[in-house]
Design a protein around this motif. Structure first.
Motif, PDB file in Angstrom:
ATOM      1  N   LYS A   1      66.246  23.880 -17.232  1.00 48.82           N
ATOM      2  CA  LYS A   1      66.637  25.130 -16.899  1.00 48.82           C
ATOM      3  C   LYS A   1      67.155  25.499 -19.070  1.00 48.82           C
ATOM      4  CE  LYS A   1      68.610  26.827 -13.282  1.00 48.82           C
ATOM      5  NZ  LYS A   1      68.155  28.001 -12.912  1.00 48.82           N
ATOM      6  N   GLU A   2      67.123  23.812 -19.117  1.00 49.18           N
ATOM      7  CA  GLU A   2      67.114  23.526 -21.197  1.00 49.18           C
ATOM      8  C   GLU A   2      66.230  23.042 -20.931  1.00 49.18           C
ATOM      9  OE1 GLU A   2      71.094  25.347 -22.877  1.00 49.18           O
ATOM     10  OE2 GLU A   2      71.901  24.013 -19.977  1.00 49.18           O
ATOM     11  N   GLU A   3      65.950  22.638 -22.887  1.00 52.92           N
ATOM     12  CA  GLU A   3      65.553  21.550 -23.146  1.00 52.92           C
ATOM     13  C   GLU A   3      66.966  20.627 -23.613  1.00 52.92           C
ATOM     14  OE1 GLU A   3      63.942  23.878 -26.731  1.00 52.92           O
ATOM     15  OE2 GLU A   3      62.127  24.019 -25.323  1.00 52.92           O
ATOM     16  N   ARG A   4      67.127  18.834 -23.691  1.00 56.16           N
ATOM     17  CA  ARG A   4      67.311  18.388 -24.077  1.00 56.16           C
ATOM     18  C   ARG A   4      67.240  17.361 -25.004  1.00 56.16           C
ATOM     19  NH1 ARG A   4      72.153  19.763 -21.015  1.00 56.16           N
ATOM     20  NH2 ARG A   4      71.585  21.322 -19.394  1.00 56.16           N
ATOM     21  N   PHE A   5      67.624  16.466 -25.389  1.00 59.81           N
ATOM     22  CA  PHE A   5      66.992  14.811 -25.655  1.00 59.81           C
ATOM     23  C   PHE A   5      68.537  14.759 -26.517  1.00 59.81           C
ATOM     24  CE2 PHE A   5      67.045  17.057 -29.955  1.00 59.81           C
ATOM     25  CZ  PHE A   5      67.121  16.249 -30.747  1.00 59.81           C
ATOM     26  N   TYR A   6      69.253  13.396 -26.439  1.00 62.65           N
ATOM     27  CA  TYR A   6      69.868  12.497 -26.551  1.00 62.65           C
ATOM     28  C   TYR A   6      71.032  12.919 -25.230  1.00 62.65           C
ATOM     29  CZ  TYR A   6      68.667  11.473 -30.912  1.00 62.65           C
ATOM     30  OH  TYR A   6      67.874  10.477 -32.340  1.00 62.65           O
ATOM     31  N   ALA A   7      70.734  13.828 -24.339  1.00 60.85           N
ATOM     32  CA  ALA A   7      71.352  13.777 -22.912  1.00 60.85           C
ATOM     33  C   ALA A   7      71.465  12.939 -22.180  1.00 60.85           C
ATOM     34  CB  ALA A   7      70.695  14.981 -22.180  1.00 60.85           C
ATOM     35  N   ALA A   8      72.137  12.677 -20.810  1.00 65.78           N
ATOM     36  CA  ALA A   8      72.570  11.347 -20.432  1.00 65.78           C
ATOM     37  C   ALA A   8      72.460  11.856 -18.819  1.00 65.78           C
ATOM     38  CB  ALA A   8      73.978  11.052 -20.400  1.00 65.78           C
ATOM     39  N   SER A   9      71.902  11.269 -18.345  1.00 68.40           N
ATOM     40  CA  SER A   9      71.447  10.983 -16.335  1.00 68.40           C
ATOM     41  C   SER A   9      72.459   9.842 -15.530  1.00 68.40           C
ATOM     42  CB  SER A   9      70.464  11.421 -16.489  1.00 68.40           C
ATOM     43  OG  SER A   9      69.075  10.151 -16.833  1.00 68.40           O
ATOM     44  N   ALA A  10      72.501  10.495 -14.176  1.00 65.71           N
ATOM     45  CA  ALA A  10      72.447   9.817 -13.311  1.00 65.71           C
ATOM     46  C   ALA A  10      72.347  10.408 -11.599  1.00 65.71           C
ATOM     47  CB  ALA A  10      74.581   9.818 -13.914  1.00 65.71           C
ATOM     48  N   VAL A  11      72.762   9.356 -10.836  1.00 69.29           N
ATOM     49  CA  VAL A  11      72.255   9.669  -9.426  1.00 69.29           C
ATOM     50  C   VAL A  11      73.242  10.230  -8.831  1.00 69.29           C
ATOM     51  CG1 VAL A  11      71.606   9.569  -7.299  1.00 69.29           C
ATOM     52  CG2 VAL A  11      70.013   8.861  -9.524  1.00 69.29           C
ATOM     53  N   LEU A  12      73.814  11.700  -8.660  1.00 70.43           N
ATOM     54  CA  LEU A  12      74.763  11.788  -7.600  1.00 70.43           C
ATOM     55  C   LEU A  12      74.283  12.481  -6.542  1.00 70.43           C
ATOM     56  CD1 LEU A  12      77.624  12.506  -7.548  1.00 70.43           C
ATOM     57  CD2 LEU A  12      77.550  14.859  -8.921  1.00 70.43           C
ATOM     58  N   ASN A  13      75.139  11.836  -5.310  1.00 66.39           N
ATOM     59  CA  ASN A  13      74.402  11.808  -4.142  1.00 66.39           C
ATOM     60  C   ASN A  13      73.106  12.765  -3.693  1.00 66.39           C
ATOM     61  OD1 ASN A  13      77.256  12.089  -3.379  1.00 66.39           O
ATOM     62  ND2 ASN A  13      77.786  13.969  -4.739  1.00 66.39           N
TER      63      ASN A  13
ATOM     64  N   ALA B   1      77.167   8.876 -22.067  1.00 66.74           N
ATOM     65  CA  ALA B   1      76.649   7.413 -21.542  1.00 66.74           C
ATOM     66  C   ALA B   1      77.746   9.426 -19.747  1.00 66.74           C
ATOM     67  CB  ALA B   1      78.161   6.325 -20.955  1.00 66.74           C
ATOM     68  N   LEU B   2      77.301   8.744 -18.903  1.00 66.82           N
ATOM     69  CA  LEU B   2      77.106   9.434 -17.962  1.00 66.82           C
ATOM     70  C   LEU B   2      76.881   8.533 -16.891  1.00 66.82           C
ATOM     71  CD1 LEU B   2      77.730  12.189 -16.358  1.00 66.82           C
ATOM     72  CD2 LEU B   2      75.401  12.181 -16.004  1.00 66.82           C
TER      73      LEU B   2
ATOM     74  N   SER C   1      77.562   7.487 -12.328  1.00 65.02           N
ATOM     75  CA  SER C   1      78.214   7.727 -11.091  1.00 65.02           C
ATOM     76  C   SER C   1      78.813   7.108 -10.188  1.00 65.02           C
ATOM     77  CB  SER C   1      76.966   8.506 -10.527  1.00 65.02           C
ATOM     78  OG  SER C   1      77.442   9.632  -8.938  1.00 65.02           O
ATOM     79  N   TYR C   2      80.158   7.178  -9.885  1.00 70.27           N
ATOM     80  CA  TYR C   2      80.515   6.131  -8.965  1.00 70.27           C
ATOM     81  C   TYR C   2      81.291   6.956  -7.566  1.00 70.27           C
ATOM     82  CZ  TYR C   2      83.962   2.081  -6.605  1.00 70.27           C
ATOM     83  OH  TYR C   2      83.934   1.890  -6.173  1.00 70.27           O
ATOM     84  N   ASN C   3      81.336   6.172  -6.343  1.00 70.18           N
ATOM     85  CA  ASN C   3      81.465   6.690  -5.125  1.00 70.18           C
ATOM     86  C   ASN C   3      82.141   8.380  -5.586  1.00 70.18           C
ATOM     87  OD1 ASN C   3      83.231   6.933  -2.978  1.00 70.18           O
ATOM     88  ND2 ASN C   3      85.601   5.852  -4.151  1.00 70.18           N
ATOM     89  N   GLY C   4      80.593   9.110  -5.061  1.00 70.68           N
ATOM     90  CA  GLY C   4      80.523  10.368  -5.353  1.00 70.68           C
ATOM     91  C   GLY C   4      81.374  11.166  -6.098  1.00 70.68           C
ATOM     92  N   ARG C   5      81.620  10.474  -7.419  1.00 66.96           N
ATOM     93  CA  ARG C   5      82.077  11.505  -8.426  1.00 66.96           C
ATOM     94  C   ARG C   5      81.012  10.959 -10.096  1.00 66.96           C
ATOM     95  NH1 ARG C   5      88.599  11.889  -9.006  1.00 66.96           N
ATOM     96  NH2 ARG C   5      88.516  12.516  -6.464  1.00 66.96           N
ATOM     97  N   LEU C   6      81.262  11.907 -10.761  1.00 64.26           N
ATOM     98  CA  LEU C   6      80.879  12.234 -12.075  1.00 64.26           C
ATOM     99  C   LEU C   6      81.645  10.907 -13.287  1.00 64.26           C
ATOM    100  CD1 LEU C   6      77.708  14.492 -12.377  1.00 64.26           C
ATOM    101  CD2 LEU C   6      77.313  12.205 -12.343  1.00 64.26           C
ATOM    102  N   TYR C   7      81.236  10.261 -14.552  1.00 66.52           N
ATOM    103  CA  TYR C   7      81.412   9.783 -15.376  1.00 66.52           C
ATOM    104  C   TYR C   7      81.487   9.705 -16.821  1.00 66.52           C
ATOM    105  CZ  TYR C   7      85.278   8.189 -11.774  1.00 66.52           C
ATOM    106  OH  TYR C   7      86.098   7.570 -10.831  1.00 66.52           O
ATOM    107  N   THR C   8      81.836  10.617 -17.736  1.00 63.89           N
ATOM    108  CA  THR C   8      80.938  10.690 -18.646  1.00 63.89           C
ATOM    109  C   THR C   8      81.899  10.286 -19.618  1.00 63.89           C
ATOM    110  OG1 THR C   8      79.041  12.185 -20.197  1.00 63.89           O
ATOM    111  CG2 THR C   8      81.450  13.376 -19.487  1.00 63.89           C
ATOM    112  N   PHE C   9      81.286   9.495 -20.327  1.00 60.07           N
ATOM    113  CA  PHE C   9      82.783   9.330 -21.965  1.00 60.07           C
ATOM    114  C   PHE C   9      81.762   9.417 -23.122  1.00 60.07           C
ATOM    115  CE2 PHE C   9      81.223   6.589 -18.848  1.00 60.07           C
ATOM    116  CZ  PHE C   9      80.878   4.980 -19.190  1.00 60.07           C
ATOM    117  N   GLY C  10      82.488   9.499 -24.425  1.00 58.38           N
ATOM    118  CA  GLY C  10      81.913   8.930 -25.238  1.00 58.38           C
ATOM    119  C   GLY C  10      80.987   9.677 -25.905  1.00 58.38           C
TER     120      GLY C  10
END
Length: 196
Positions: free
Chosen positions: A2-14, A56-57, A59-68
């Motif tokens: 839906k939005e253009e992005r760069f320097y984004a972070a990605s992960a797989v969640l469920n 950073a982003l 995924s662990y045990n059904g949750r997302l963690y983003t930091f920094g």
């Protein structure tokens, strides 16, 4: 998306792909989008508490963690977690140092924050105790590198700072040590990697 992005972070969640934060021009995003490949649609989930890019982003045990990351004015050390069952972001213990342009993985049930702008340091987050600890530092500064876990080791690829790097370092948690494994033919910066 839906939005253009760069320097984004990605992960797989469920079994869905999640893309969080990022920027376009001077605009840095709070928003988080989730892609469902079964129905081929992107939807928004609740936004993060702080806008972030170069973060950073994982995924662990059904949750997302983003930091920094970077909020447009300052590097960040904060960390938040998203529980899709509750639909809320929760603040967690911040990292000991601010970092952006770093990479992160889940390894042996803990989260690793690796390198970043002018950094060789590596921090490990214990999800159960909500604490950060130091592990051995990288051999090289790794800004804009990428990482994955293969055969019981963390592999960190490319990046650099003053100079771009062709080296690949591997971390063995059983001996808490980073070793140079091999070299790529071409230096890479802000690339991505996945383990197949």
């Amino acid at each position: 998306m839906k939005e253009e992005r760069f320097y984004a972070a990605s992960a797989v969640l469920n079994d869905q792909m999640c893309v969080a934060g990022g920027r376009v021009g001077h605009n840095i995003y709070l928003s988080v989008e989730l892609y469902n490949p079964v129905v081929n649609t992107w939807t928004y989930i609740p936004p993060m508490k702080i806008k972030r890019c170069h973060h950073a982003l994982v995924s662990y045990n059904g949750r997302l963690y983003t930091f920094g990351g970077y909020d447009g004015l300052n590097p960040l050390n904060s960390m938040v977690s998203f529980d899709p069952r509750k639909g809320k972001w929760k603040s967690l213990k911040p990292m000991n140092e601010r970092r952006y342009g770093f990479c992160a993985v889940v390894y042996n049930d803990e989260i690793y924050a690796i390198g970043g702008r002018k950094l060789r340091s590596v921090k490990r987050y214990n999800i159960r105790t909500n604490t950060w600890t130091n592990v051995s530092s990288l051999n090289h500064v790794r800004y804009g590198s990428c990482a994955c876990v293969v055969n019981g080791k963390i592999y960190v690829i490319g990046g650099g700072d003053e100079e771009l790097n062709t080296t690949i370092e591997a971390y063995d948690g059983t001996i808490n040590e980073w070793k140079i494994e091999t070299n790529m033919k071409t230096p890479r910066y802000d690339a991505s990697v996945v383990a197949l």
